[in-house]
Design a protein around this motif. Structure first.
Motif, short mmCIF file in Angstrom:
data_model
loop_
_atom_site.label_atom_id
_atom_site.label_comp_id
_atom_site.label_asym_id
_atom_site.label_seq_id
_atom_site.Cartn_x
_atom_site.Cartn_y
_atom_site.Cartn_z
N MET A 1 0.79 -1.32 0.01
CA MET A 1 0.00 -0.13 -0.08
C MET A 1 0.91 1.34 0.16
N ARG A 2 0.65 2.15 -0.84
CA ARG A 2 1.38 3.65 -1.04
C ARG A 2 1.08 4.48 0.06
N ASP A 3 1.99 5.19 0.55
CA ASP A 3 1.72 6.22 1.64
C ASP A 3 1.17 7.26 0.85
N VAL A 4 -0.16 7.70 0.97
CA VAL A 4 -0.57 8.91 0.23
C VAL A 4 -1.58 9.80 1.24
N PHE A 5 -1.57 11.13 0.61
CA PHE A 5 -2.77 11.88 1.37
C PHE A 5 -3.84 11.85 0.65
N ILE A 6 -4.81 11.70 1.37
CA ILE A 6 -6.15 11.98 0.64
C ILE A 6 -6.88 13.18 1.14
N SER A 7 -7.26 14.16 0.02
CA SER A 7 -7.88 15.16 0.38
C SER A 7 -9.38 15.05 0.61
N THR A 8 -9.68 14.78 1.89
CA THR A 8 -11.06 14.13 2.20
C THR A 8 -12.09 15.61 2.47
N GLN A 9 -13.15 15.33 2.35
CA GLN A 9 -14.28 16.42 2.53
C GLN A 9 -13.94 17.31 3.91
N ASN A 10 -13.63 16.46 5.02
CA ASN A 10 -13.09 16.97 6.02
C ASN A 10 -11.81 17.89 5.72
N TYR A 11 -10.82 17.74 5.18
CA TYR A 11 -9.79 18.29 4.92
C TYR A 11 -9.99 19.57 4.06
N GLN A 12 -10.90 19.35 3.26
CA GLN A 12 -11.26 20.61 2.42
C GLN A 12 -11.86 21.81 3.08
N ARG A 13 -12.53 21.28 3.92
CA ARG A 13 -13.39 22.44 4.92
C ARG A 13 -12.26 23.26 5.81
N PHE A 14 -11.37 22.23 6.17
CA PHE A 14 -10.27 22.79 7.30
C PHE A 14 -9.61 23.78 6.44
N GLU A 15 -8.84 23.32 5.31
CA GLU A 15 -8.27 24.19 4.36
C GLU A 15 -8.90 25.59 4.07
N ALA A 16 -10.13 25.43 3.67
CA ALA A 16 -10.95 26.62 3.62
C ALA A 16 -10.96 27.87 4.59
N VAL A 17 -11.10 27.05 5.86
CA VAL A 17 -10.93 27.91 6.87
C VAL A 17 -9.48 28.60 7.27
N PHE A 18 -8.65 27.76 7.06
CA PHE A 18 -7.21 28.15 7.04
C PHE A 18 -6.92 29.45 6.20
N TYR A 170 -8.75 4.01 -1.96
CA TYR A 170 -8.60 2.54 -2.50
C TYR A 170 -7.64 2.98 -3.80
N ARG A 171 -8.38 3.78 -4.64
CA ARG A 171 -7.67 4.24 -5.95
C ARG A 171 -6.23 4.81 -5.91
N LYS A 172 -5.95 5.49 -4.94
CA LYS A 172 -4.59 6.21 -4.62
C LYS A 172 -3.74 5.11 -4.06
N ALA A 173 -4.17 4.65 -2.92
CA ALA A 173 -3.35 3.79 -2.02
C ALA A 173 -2.90 2.25 -2.45
N LEU A 174 -4.09 1.72 -3.12
CA LEU A 174 -3.89 0.57 -3.56
C LEU A 174 -3.86 0.19 -4.94
N ALA A 175 -4.37 1.18 -5.50
CA ALA A 175 -4.62 1.27 -7.18
C ALA A 175 -5.58 0.29 -7.39
N GLN A 176 -6.78 0.27 -6.72
CA GLN A 176 -7.75 -0.56 -6.67
C GLN A 176 -9.17 0.41 -7.00
N ALA A 177 -9.77 0.08 -7.90
CA ALA A 177 -11.12 0.79 -8.36
C ALA A 177 -12.36 -0.14 -7.87
N ILE A 178 -12.44 0.06 -6.43
CA ILE A 178 -13.62 -0.51 -5.81
C ILE A 178 -14.89 0.15 -6.20
N THR A 179 -16.07 -0.64 -6.06
CA THR A 179 -17.30 -0.14 -6.55
C THR A 179 -17.93 0.57 -5.43
N PRO A 180 -19.09 1.68 -5.87
CA PRO A 180 -19.59 2.33 -4.70
C PRO A 180 -20.13 1.56 -3.44
N ASP A 181 -20.72 0.30 -3.88
CA ASP A 181 -21.28 -0.60 -2.77
C ASP A 181 -20.19 -0.85 -1.91
#
Length: 227
Positions: A1-18, A170-181
């Motif tokens: 598994m690759r060490d990656v940073f994911i720009s989650t919705q939480n992070y995006q709100r944090f960055e906007a306030v910053f 999963y797409r970024k860290a494992l290069a896996q295209a998992i399904t929405p379900d």
């Protein structure tokens, strides 16, 4: 598994306030970032500190006295921990004179009201934004004193990790295209905790290595989520 940073919705709100605090001074120049453990608050704080030279990341380790917090801020800014309060303020004055900094204080829920008021004083005296990051008890502490709560320009609540966050991870860290379900099932199993998302991903990786699978399937997800 690759060490990656994911720009989650939480992070995006944090960055906007910053970025808002960095760009604008209105006299209400504090903010709070609050959420349960494991939802990525510290990772987001550290990410901002690496992406923006104006972000000053502080994680107090000595909670014995309010001066200890002041000393830690002085150390992060100037590389020294003066014993005297006045000397700490001299360091802050020298380092914050340009007013182009935002101080991010992690684990602020562990601080007492006296510690929090030291940070309020820093924000007021140097016209420097301060973001307090912590778990849910932080909100209650801030509400106890109007002079603290009234200075909050915004409060970001770190909610549970979303299925779309899991899918992207999963797409970024494992290069896996998992399904929405599959992402929904994994998000539900992790109970909104990003640390548990990572632990589940490590289990997925081990199962795939042991079975020779190249693509995640429903059986792998079911195996991980049954525990």
């Amino acid at each position: 598994m690759r060490d990656v940073f994911i720009s989650t919705q939480n992070y995006q709100r944090f960055e906007a306030v910053f970025t808002d605090l960095l760009a604008n001074r209105y006299g209400v120049d504090m903010a709070a970032v609050i959420g349960r453990a494991g939802r990525g608050k510290t990772t987001a704080s550290e990410r901002l500190a690496t992406q923006f030279p104006e972000a000053i990341y502080v994680r107090p380790l000595d909670f014995g006295s309010p001066v200890a917090v002041l000393r830690e801020v002085a150390f992060v800014l100037g590389g020294v921990r003066p014993r005297m309060t006045s000397a700490c303020y001299e360091v802050l004055k020298a380092e914050l004179s340009d007013n182009h900094k935002v101080i991010i204080v992690d684990e602020a829920d562990r601080l007492g009201l006296k510690h929090l008021n030291v940070l309020r004083d820093i924000s007021d005296h140097f016209t420097t934004p301060v973001i307090l990051v912590g778990e849910e008890p932080l909100a209650g502490k801030l509400r106890q004193e109007r002079r603290l709560h009234s200075r909050l320009r915004d409060t970001v609540t770190f909610g549970p990790i979303t299925p779309s966050d899991v899918l992207y991870f999963y797409r970024k860290a494992l290069a896996q295209a998992i399904t929405p379900d599959q992402s929904k099932k994994l998000a539900r199993h992790a109970e909104g905790d990003f640390r548990l998302v990572i632990k589940d991903a490590l289990k997925v990786e081990r199962i795939m290595a042991a079975t020779g699978l190249k693509q995640v399937n429903d059986q792998v997800i079911d195996e991980v989520c049954k525990a």
